[in-house]
Write a protein that holds these residues in place. Sequence first.
Motif, PDB file in Angstrom:
ATOM      1  N   LEU A 279       6.420  21.739 -50.790  1.00  0.00           N
ATOM      2  CA  LEU A 279       7.556  20.845 -50.937  1.00  0.00           C
ATOM      3  C   LEU A 279       7.717  20.290 -52.346  1.00  0.00           C
ATOM      4  O   LEU A 279       8.626  19.508 -52.605  1.00  0.00           O
ATOM      5  N   THR A 280       6.852  20.714 -53.254  1.00  0.00           N
ATOM      6  CA  THR A 280       6.853  20.120 -54.602  1.00  0.00           C
ATOM      7  C   THR A 280       8.161  20.363 -55.348  1.00  0.00           C
ATOM      8  O   THR A 280       8.576  19.536 -56.159  1.00  0.00           O
ATOM      9  N   ASP A 281       8.796  21.513 -55.081  1.00  0.00           N
ATOM     10  CA  ASP A 281      10.045  21.822 -55.783  1.00  0.00           C
ATOM     11  C   ASP A 281      11.283  21.475 -54.964  1.00  0.00           C
ATOM     12  O   ASP A 281      12.409  21.795 -55.376  1.00  0.00           O
TER      13      ASP A 281
ATOM     14  N   GLU B 129       2.552  20.372 -47.526  1.00  0.00           N
ATOM     15  CA  GLU B 129       3.002  19.513 -48.625  1.00  0.00           C
ATOM     16  C   GLU B 129       3.102  20.255 -49.956  1.00  0.00           C
ATOM     17  O   GLU B 129       4.050  20.025 -50.726  1.00  0.00           O
ATOM     18  N   PRO B 130       2.144  21.165 -50.293  1.00  0.00           N
ATOM     19  CA  PRO B 130       2.292  21.893 -51.562  1.00  0.00           C
ATOM     20  C   PRO B 130       3.584  22.713 -51.652  1.00  0.00           C
ATOM     21  O   PRO B 130       4.077  22.971 -52.751  1.00  0.00           O
TER      22      PRO B 130
END
Length: 264
Positions: free
Chosen positions: A68-70, A65-66
């Motif tokens: 996918l932040t951008d 998940e980290p």
Amino acid sequence: MFIPVIDAEDPRIADYRAVRERDVVGRGERFVAEGEVVLRLLLGTRSRHVAQSLLVGESRLAAVEPLLTDLPGATPVYVASQAVMDAVVGFHIHRGLLAIGRRASTPDAAALLAGLPERALVVALSGVSNHDNVGGIFRNAAAFGAAAVLLDGASCDPLYRKAIRVSVGASLITPFSRGASSEAMLDALEAERFEVLALSPSGDRLLSEVERTPRIALLLGAEGPGLAASLMARAKTVRIPMAAGFDSLNVAATSAVALYALTL
């Protein structure tokens, strides 16, 4: 956005279906990326290509998940159980992470070379059709700072799923051209003042005797047939010395040795 998928026949994930079989026929402007290491590069700032969608196993979602932040908000991230993922792709996908990427436009060899700096090292492949070898060569090219890779039309697509995986994503970030004849690749290299070194067990000089020039290209051929005589006649032929009774290395291993020698 995260989209739960509970049915392997869900039409929204049709692009991921029967991955191995569809690898054989090709995917046009799209390709499949597999695994976390590769995904990091596909989603990173150095990637030349973009992710169109992702398919993530439920057990992997928290870990990735980290990353996918951008990701643009409109990019779908499908989330499925391991059983559903396996049914979709047609085999046990233990990495639990796939993406469909969209290819960037690929320049021809002349345009690619024209944009390189005055000091540049490139790799040119003639008839290298094995996916593992192409992936390994791209990994080595990235590791030793090669500026680009040229592939003739008989060489493997570096965005084939297995080639991407073996390259650990290097083929996503390394500029390349593909499709010209080997002769046209050499024409483009000569026009841009690259010194071409043809690697062959029958080379005239040892690799250790080569003096690095500002613009230099390594020309590699397929294992077995090697490089055509007509290509070697247009280049400086170079060999890597072997122990008695053995005459050559795997082409990917050859690229690593040669690239290292030329970046010392």
